[in-house]
Design a protein around this motif. Structure first.
Motif, PDB file in Angstrom:
ATOM      1  N   PRO A 143       0.668  -1.260   0.108  1.00 39.62           N
ATOM      2  CA  PRO A 143       0.058   0.128   0.011  1.00 39.62           C
ATOM      3  C   PRO A 143       0.782   1.123   0.053  1.00 39.62           C
ATOM      4  O   PRO A 143       2.259   1.199   0.218  1.00 39.62           O
ATOM      5  CB  PRO A 143      -0.945  -0.051   1.163  1.00 39.62           C
ATOM      6  N   VAL A 144       0.279   2.509  -0.267  1.00 42.69           N
ATOM      7  CA  VAL A 144       0.907   3.755  -0.187  1.00 42.69           C
ATOM      8  C   VAL A 144       0.236   4.220   1.115  1.00 42.69           C
ATOM      9  O   VAL A 144      -0.882   4.648   1.069  1.00 42.69           O
ATOM     10  CB  VAL A 144       0.553   4.412  -1.322  1.00 42.69           C
ATOM     11  N   PRO A 145       0.988   4.769   1.866  1.00 43.04           N
ATOM     12  CA  PRO A 145       0.612   5.336   3.267  1.00 43.04           C
ATOM     13  C   PRO A 145      -0.183   6.389   3.231  1.00 43.04           C
ATOM     14  O   PRO A 145       0.306   7.396   2.524  1.00 43.04           O
ATOM     15  CB  PRO A 145       1.855   5.396   4.221  1.00 43.04           C
ATOM     16  N   ALA A 146      -1.567   6.313   3.622  1.00 46.84           N
ATOM     17  CA  ALA A 146      -2.247   7.723   3.503  1.00 46.84           C
ATOM     18  C   ALA A 146      -1.862   8.818   4.150  1.00 46.84           C
ATOM     19  O   ALA A 146      -2.104  10.001   3.684  1.00 46.84           O
ATOM     20  CB  ALA A 146      -3.689   7.296   4.142  1.00 46.84           C
ATOM     21  N   GLU A 147      -0.993   8.930   5.246  1.00 44.73           N
ATOM     22  CA  GLU A 147      -0.410   9.895   5.953  1.00 44.73           C
ATOM     23  C   GLU A 147       0.767  10.514   5.011  1.00 44.73           C
ATOM     24  O   GLU A 147       1.352  11.663   5.388  1.00 44.73           O
ATOM     25  CB  GLU A 147       0.001   9.592   7.240  1.00 44.73           C
ATOM     26  N   VAL A 148       1.184   9.964   4.121  1.00 44.90           N
ATOM     27  CA  VAL A 148       2.437  10.486   3.354  1.00 44.90           C
ATOM     28  C   VAL A 148       1.809  11.489   2.179  1.00 44.90           C
ATOM     29  O   VAL A 148       1.111  10.929   1.221  1.00 44.90           O
ATOM     30  CB  VAL A 148       3.027   9.669   2.489  1.00 44.90           C
ATOM     31  N   HIS A 149       2.461  12.685   2.080  1.00 43.15           N
ATOM     32  CA  HIS A 149       1.852  13.706   1.113  1.00 43.15           C
ATOM     33  C   HIS A 149       2.949  14.225   0.303  1.00 43.15           C
ATOM     34  O   HIS A 149       2.699  14.740  -0.789  1.00 43.15           O
ATOM     35  CB  HIS A 149       0.897  14.619   1.535  1.00 43.15           C
ATOM     36  N   ASP A 150       4.124  14.131   0.804  1.00 43.78           N
ATOM     37  CA  ASP A 150       5.381  14.597   0.050  1.00 43.78           C
ATOM     38  C   ASP A 150       5.666  13.937  -1.212  1.00 43.78           C
ATOM     39  O   ASP A 150       5.825  12.816  -1.218  1.00 43.78           O
ATOM     40  CB  ASP A 150       6.526  14.849   0.840  1.00 43.78           C
ATOM     41  N   PRO A 151       5.615  14.799  -2.367  1.00 46.18           N
ATOM     42  CA  PRO A 151       5.738  14.119  -3.747  1.00 46.18           C
ATOM     43  C   PRO A 151       7.199  13.435  -3.739  1.00 46.18           C
ATOM     44  O   PRO A 151       7.083  12.204  -4.333  1.00 46.18           O
ATOM     45  CB  PRO A 151       5.830  15.044  -4.607  1.00 46.18           C
ATOM     46  N   ASP A 152       8.135  13.656  -3.245  1.00 43.25           N
ATOM     47  CA  ASP A 152       9.309  13.063  -3.214  1.00 43.25           C
ATOM     48  C   ASP A 152       9.306  11.814  -2.593  1.00 43.25           C
ATOM     49  O   ASP A 152       9.919  10.615  -2.865  1.00 43.25           O
ATOM     50  CB  ASP A 152      10.658  14.050  -2.911  1.00 43.25           C
ATOM     51  N   GLU A 153       8.839  11.829  -1.309  1.00 44.25           N
ATOM     52  CA  GLU A 153       8.668  10.747  -0.363  1.00 44.25           C
ATOM     53  C   GLU A 153       7.803   9.757  -1.254  1.00 44.25           C
ATOM     54  O   GLU A 153       8.014   8.469  -1.136  1.00 44.25           O
ATOM     55  CB  GLU A 153       8.216  11.148   1.001  1.00 44.25           C
ATOM     56  N   LEU A 154       6.819  10.210  -1.674  1.00 44.96           N
ATOM     57  CA  LEU A 154       5.850   9.173  -2.427  1.00 44.96           C
ATOM     58  C   LEU A 154       6.473   8.435  -3.574  1.00 44.96           C
ATOM     59  O   LEU A 154       6.337   7.386  -3.897  1.00 44.96           O
ATOM     60  CB  LEU A 154       4.590   9.808  -2.986  1.00 44.96           C
ATOM     61  N   ASP A 155       7.221   9.110  -4.237  1.00 49.83           N
ATOM     62  CA  ASP A 155       7.922   8.781  -5.497  1.00 49.83           C
ATOM     63  C   ASP A 155       9.043   7.740  -4.903  1.00 49.83           C
ATOM     64  O   ASP A 155       8.945   6.498  -5.722  1.00 49.83           O
ATOM     65  CB  ASP A 155       8.769   9.565  -6.301  1.00 49.83           C
ATOM     66  N   ALA A 156       9.605   7.812  -3.885  1.00 44.69           N
ATOM     67  CA  ALA A 156      10.498   6.809  -3.224  1.00 44.69           C
ATOM     68  C   ALA A 156       9.528   5.628  -2.868  1.00 44.69           C
ATOM     69  O   ALA A 156      10.369   4.355  -3.086  1.00 44.69           O
ATOM     70  CB  ALA A 156      11.430   7.275  -2.176  1.00 44.69           C
ATOM     71  N   ILE A 157       8.604   5.701  -2.303  1.00 39.64           N
ATOM     72  CA  ILE A 157       7.909   4.641  -1.875  1.00 39.64           C
ATOM     73  C   ILE A 157       7.374   3.939  -2.910  1.00 39.64           C
ATOM     74  O   ILE A 157       7.393   2.528  -2.886  1.00 39.64           O
ATOM     75  CB  ILE A 157       6.644   5.149  -1.068  1.00 39.64           C
ATOM     76  N   ASP A 158       6.975   4.421  -4.126  1.00 40.15           N
ATOM     77  CA  ASP A 158       6.306   3.879  -5.519  1.00 40.15           C
ATOM     78  C   ASP A 158       7.567   3.097  -5.833  1.00 40.15           C
ATOM     79  O   ASP A 158       7.470   1.748  -6.166  1.00 40.15           O
ATOM     80  CB  ASP A 158       6.289   4.606  -6.274  1.00 40.15           C
ATOM     81  N   VAL A 159       8.769   3.624  -6.025  1.00 40.52           N
ATOM     82  CA  VAL A 159       9.825   2.812  -6.510  1.00 40.52           C
ATOM     83  C   VAL A 159      10.193   1.551  -5.592  1.00 40.52           C
ATOM     84  O   VAL A 159      10.545   0.356  -6.124  1.00 40.52           O
ATOM     85  CB  VAL A 159      11.138   3.684  -6.508  1.00 40.52           C
ATOM     86  N   ALA A 160      10.135   1.677  -4.237  1.00 35.05           N
ATOM     87  CA  ALA A 160      10.346   0.600  -3.485  1.00 35.05           C
ATOM     88  C   ALA A 160       9.329  -0.381  -3.293  1.00 35.05           C
ATOM     89  O   ALA A 160       9.553  -1.714  -3.321  1.00 35.05           O
ATOM     90  CB  ALA A 160      10.529   0.931  -1.895  1.00 35.05           C
ATOM     91  N   ASN A 161       8.161   0.038  -3.715  1.00 35.23           N
ATOM     92  CA  ASN A 161       7.021  -1.045  -3.690  1.00 35.23           C
ATOM     93  C   ASN A 161       7.125  -1.907  -5.222  1.00 35.23           C
ATOM     94  O   ASN A 161       6.916  -3.052  -5.107  1.00 35.23           O
ATOM     95  CB  ASN A 161       5.543  -0.132  -3.924  1.00 35.23           C
ATOM     96  N   HIS A 162       7.539  -1.293  -6.011  1.00 35.11           N
ATOM     97  CA  HIS A 162       7.606  -1.976  -7.380  1.00 35.11           C
ATOM     98  C   HIS A 162       8.883  -3.108  -7.194  1.00 35.11           C
ATOM     99  O   HIS A 162       8.706  -4.169  -7.486  1.00 35.11           O
ATOM    100  CB  HIS A 162       8.164  -0.941  -8.579  1.00 35.11           C
TER     101      HIS A 162
END
Length: 390
Positions: A143-162
């Protein structure tokens, strides 16, 4: 030029590739679709060659929700099918178009690397491409944590999830084929310049990654409606159409929807789809049908109630018909929100309210106006780009 069009998807994801295949053929190229066997009858009807790859998509879409270890096993199986079935079909090809589920796109791009031919990845919705202007889509078990909103942090999460979801099974198959390991799965699958086969009015690119938006790939459908459908349409005022296509349906949805449609003073047409929706009685104001030409049908109904997949939403928008979208997952919430934002329908938080909104005269007028802005040249644009690769 010989082009392989690879996907693992339901009807809505295969039909655009059929449109591209036919356009490529009209421009003198050869195109072969590699996809699940579910779509064999439709592609045969169109005269588009199919190499069936993998198990039927319906088995995954309507099977039991797998636990995390089973998701990884399914992903590994989808990758393996690309290295086996796609690699054999793609011998001697000049380019590969990859789409559909992430494991399939990753496997197909690996096959292109193995055969040393160019590959381009295509998405039908902006949310599947990285951008700071929208949240990344969650992946199975990631999942993508709902509490995260920073675009750079979200991008890093997306790369890690993939990477967490797919890197291990992908690299196992690549190693067996003599290919080097992939460090960044997302970057590998998307490539340097992915394509967005979506209409700029309905699904505009918000900016971010370097992409090419070709427009949606339309397949002009000239099939007549079955006589029973045509007779039903002529027998009264325009009905409301309800179907979830290849998706499951919320429990009891057809029963409640038909009741509310009747309460609004309308007849109903129910598309069975893979969910096997059915009527509630034998009254003459409701007709249950199988697969038909939606392009013709949608122009003759009062509203379309659907799940919000890219294909159905684009077809309904192009037809100028008001929509009620009942989204479940993936790109469906996005298209539900876009339909609402454009004023051509409503997202169904409460179905009765959404139906009343869709049936308002001003929504019909707005839907007609927006339909005139929808481009129909996407497959031609994509074909020219592919031919320029040779």
């Amino acid at each position: 030029m010989r082009v392989i069009l690879s996907t693992y998807d339901s009807r809505g994801g295969v039909e655009p590739l059929a449109a591209l295949a036919l356009r490529l053929r009209a421009m003198g190229a050869e195109a072969i679709v590699c996809a699940p066997p579910d779509c064999a009858a439709r592609l045969d009807e169109l005269g588009v060659p199919l190499v069936p790859v993998g198990r039927p998509a319906k088995e995954i879409a309507h099977g039991e929700r797998p636990a995390a270890p089973d998701v990884q096993r399914i992903a590994a199986g989808l990758i393996a099918a690309q290295f086996d079935g796609l690699a054999a079909a793609a011998q001697g090809c000049d380019a590969i178009v990859t789409s559909g589920l992430l494991p399939v796109a990753a496997g197909a791009r690996s096959v292109a690397e193995l055969l040393k031919v160019p590959a381009v990845n295509v998405s039908y919705c902006p949310i599947f491409l990285p951008s700071p202007h929208h949240r990344p889509s969650p992946l199975p078990g990631r999942p993508v944590p709902a509490e995260v909103h920073d675009p750079d942090e979200l991008d890093a999460i997306d790369v890690a999830n993939h990477n967490a979801f797919l890197r291990e099974p992908l690299n196992e198959h690549r190693a067996a084929a003599g290919l080097p390991p992939v460090d960044d799965v997302r970057a590998f699958v998307r490539g340097e310049q992915p394509w967005l086969a979506a209409d700029p009015t309905l699904a505009p690119w918000p900016g971010g990654a370097d992409i090419v938006q070709t427009g949606a790939w339309f397949l002009r459908d000239e099939r007549p409606l079955p006589s029973e459908v045509d007779s039903f349409l002529q027998a009264g005022t325009p009905p409301v159409y309800v179907s979830f296509g290849s998706m499951p349906a919320p429990a009891g949805f057809a029963t409640s929807a038909i009741s509310l449609i009747r309460a609004a003073g309308h007849r109903a047409i129910v598309g069975r789809g893979w969910a096997e929706l059915a009527g509630v009685d034998d009254d003459a104001d409701c007709l249950v049908i199988g697969e038909v030409n939606q392009q013709h049908l949608f122009r003759r109904v009062a509203a379309v109630v659907h799940h919000g997949g890219a294909g159905t939403t684009t077809t309904a928008t192009r037809a100028g018909v008001p929509q009620v979208v009942v989204p479940q997952w993936a790109d469906q919430p996005y298209f539900a929100d876009r339909v609402t934002a454009l004023g051509i329908g409503s997202r169904a938080a409460t179905f009765g309210d959404a139906l009343r909104t869709a049936l308002a005269p001003e929504v019909r007028e707005r839907a007609t106006a927006v339909a005139a802005t929808i481009r129909t040249d996407g497959a031609s644009t994509a074909s020219r780009l592919l031919l320029n690769m040779s």
